[in-house]
Design a protein around this motif. Structure first.
Motif, PDB file in Angstrom:
ATOM      1  N   LYS A  64       0.837  -1.211   0.000  1.00 52.08           N
ATOM      2  CA  LYS A  64       0.000   0.000   0.000  1.00 52.08           C
ATOM      3  C   LYS A  64       0.868   1.257   0.000  1.00 52.08           C
ATOM      4  O   LYS A  64       0.535   2.246  -0.656  1.00 52.08           O
ATOM      5  CB  LYS A  64      -0.947  -0.008   1.194  1.00 52.08           C
ATOM      6  N   LEU A  65       1.998   1.217   0.727  1.00 54.03           N
ATOM      7  CA  LEU A  65       2.907   2.369   0.733  1.00 54.03           C
ATOM      8  C   LEU A  65       3.518   2.581  -0.652  1.00 54.03           C
ATOM      9  O   LEU A  65       3.620   3.714  -1.123  1.00 54.03           O
ATOM     10  CB  LEU A  65       4.002   2.178   1.773  1.00 54.03           C
ATOM     11  N   VAL A  66       3.912   1.505  -1.311  1.00 55.70           N
ATOM     12  CA  VAL A  66       4.477   1.614  -2.662  1.00 55.70           C
ATOM     13  C   VAL A  66       3.422   2.164  -3.614  1.00 55.70           C
ATOM     14  O   VAL A  66       3.710   3.040  -4.444  1.00 55.70           O
ATOM     15  CB  VAL A  66       5.017   0.249  -3.148  1.00 55.70           C
ATOM     16  N   GLN A  67       2.198   1.685  -3.488  1.00 57.80           N
ATOM     17  CA  GLN A  67       1.108   2.168  -4.335  1.00 57.80           C
ATOM     18  C   GLN A  67       0.864   3.660  -4.085  1.00 57.80           C
ATOM     19  O   GLN A  67       0.687   4.434  -5.028  1.00 57.80           O
ATOM     20  CB  GLN A  67      -0.154   1.366  -4.056  1.00 57.80           C
ATOM     21  N   SER A  68       0.884   4.068  -2.837  1.00 53.87           N
ATOM     22  CA  SER A  68       0.700   5.482  -2.494  1.00 53.87           C
ATOM     23  C   SER A  68       1.821   6.331  -3.091  1.00 53.87           C
ATOM     24  O   SER A  68       1.564   7.415  -3.638  1.00 53.87           O
ATOM     25  CB  SER A  68       0.670   5.625  -0.977  1.00 53.87           C
ATOM     26  N   ASN A  69       3.056   5.851  -2.999  1.00 55.47           N
ATOM     27  CA  ASN A  69       4.185   6.577  -3.585  1.00 55.47           C
ATOM     28  C   ASN A  69       4.047   6.675  -5.099  1.00 55.47           C
ATOM     29  O   ASN A  69       4.341   7.716  -5.687  1.00 55.47           O
ATOM     30  CB  ASN A  69       5.509   5.901  -3.226  1.00 55.47           C
TER      31      ASN A  69
END
Length: 155
Positions: free
Chosen positions: A110-115
């Motif tokens: 989810k963090l990678v997707q947000s970035n």
């Protein structure tokens, strides 16, 4: 009969060709200088907007990276603290570790997707700003061209 008084206008001075050429050269130089100044302002505004967007993106990515680092440290600290108890029952420990790893992997994803979304938004903003700046500069030089065309054809 009433006398009519007419004001005499002084005779027109002959136009000096050198003065005429100098005036036209000054007008041309002035048109170029104005256009270049305006374009320079537009480039400066673009650079400022791009810098602002870059700083915003950097802050957003940095916050996500700090969050990911904290999450990773918490996961490792939990795994280390649970190690003595897990040695008593390895089968349950393995299942628990896999479950926690799945949860951590999901958070990381989810963090990678947000970035990725942040980078895409920022790229779109760069593109829109560049397009607007390019159109403004084109319009500036089109206006300068029209002014110069008027100056040269009015001779």
């Amino acid at each position: 009969m009433a006398e009519q008084t007419q004001a005499k206008t002084p005779p027109a001075e002959p136009v000096n060709p050198a003065t005429q050429w100098a005036n036209k050269a000054f007008e041309v130089w002035s048109a170029y200088a104005d256009a270049n100044l305006k374009a320079t302002r537009q480039w400066t505004d673009f650079a400022a907007n791009a810098t602002k967007e870059s700083v915003s993106l950097y802050a957003e990515l940095q916050a996500a990276n700090v969050e990911a680092l904290q999450e990773g440290q918490a996961y490792i600290a939990k795994r280390i603290s649970d190690m003595p108890a897990e040695m008593m029952n390895p089968k349950d420990a393995c299942q628990k570790a896999m479950s926690e790893f799945g949860t951590s992997a999901e958070k990381f994803s989810k963090l990678v997707q947000s970035n990725t979304h942040a980078v895409i938004r920022s790229t779109e903003q760069y593109w829109l700003t560049a397009q607007k700046t390019g159109n403004s500069i084109r319009d500036t030089y089109s206006q300068a061209y029209e002014k110069l065309t008027t100056l040269y054809t009015s001779s």
